[in-house]
Design an enzyme around this catalytic site. Sequence first.
Site, short mmCIF file in Angstrom:
data_model
loop_
_atom_site.label_atom_id
_atom_site.label_comp_id
_atom_site.label_asym_id
_atom_site.label_seq_id
_atom_site.Cartn_x
_atom_site.Cartn_y
_atom_site.Cartn_z
CB SER A 1 23.11 51.51 107.02
OG SER A 1 23.22 52.26 105.83
NE ARG B 1 16.30 52.23 107.28
CZ ARG B 1 15.68 53.11 106.48
NH1 ARG B 1 14.39 53.33 106.64
NH2 ARG B 1 16.34 53.72 105.52
CD GLU C 1 19.49 50.50 109.28
OE1 GLU C 1 19.41 50.00 108.14
OE2 GLU C 1 19.69 51.71 109.47
#
Length: 326
Positions: A240, A192, A310
């Site tokens: 998420s 990520r 995130e």
Amino acid sequence: MVIREVSGELDRLAAALGGLACREVPIGSLTTYRVGGAARLYCEISAEDDLDRVLKALHGSAVRVLVIGKGSNLLVADRGWDGICLKLSGQFESIAIAGPSGLDGPSGLDGPGVEAGGAVPLPVLARRTGAAGLTGLEWAVGVPGSLGGAVRMNAGGHGAETGDRLVSCRVVDVIGGADRWSSPSQLGLSYRHSAIARSELVLAARFALEEGDPSCSAGRIAEIVRWRRENQPGGQNAGSVFKNPTGDSAGRIIEAAGLKGLRLGTAAVSAKHANFIQADSGGSADDVRGLIETVRLAVSQRLGIDLEAEVQMVGWDPPVPAAGTP
């Protein structure tokens, strides 16, 4: 830079960009949270000529730049964004399928694959390549973001991520003007994360794929869509919220801390998946951010685990760091 200088620079940019730029455009509503404020200046880039005008206007500018794709990993403060917001469309939504002979040009493909513009939605790319008899991007049907955003944060799911198949991407620095094709090794990709800066636009990307069976790809895509509906909530969220720690699941950790269903104002931790935070219709981005910080602190205090966000959170001062942000 003081407020007067920011306002003056935005006035200059608005004059230089003419009809390309609009004032006070609500960009929170362009995100999947559908909460948050407006950008002081908003510009949609739909062709190379538009890009040239933006590069000339922004060259050397000190104004803050925000690039927005499908807004699926973005939370904009209620006070908005005190800078310019850029969004790709039009020409940058193209998809070119490559057969066994590949594609010519910079950082070309030697075999089957695809070149797609930065504004292409990932689910569209997954379905188009699968229907064309190419396999390798079926996982992307479950990620409601744009290709440019996926490259920037090395998005992934179902055991795969963007960098797995990426051959090269075209990146332009809207402040410095550099326009280049980069390989994955030059992007600093990790979980990520990439080294792509906030002032850089991902204009296109090329992926090496394999020849497959369209019916098999369609079946895999249907399976992923079904799994997503069964295991993840719909509504106003950004997927998420926290990165999964190595060998563990952020959702499991948040649930173990007793936070599933926790509410703060107009935001709540999903009762279906604890790593999702839902925003109420007409809700507040500040409530969402407050709940994110509440969950982070509670997990740290109760379990001794430090979760890393995130979601990219912008418009707050000081800025909120997020995974994948250089």
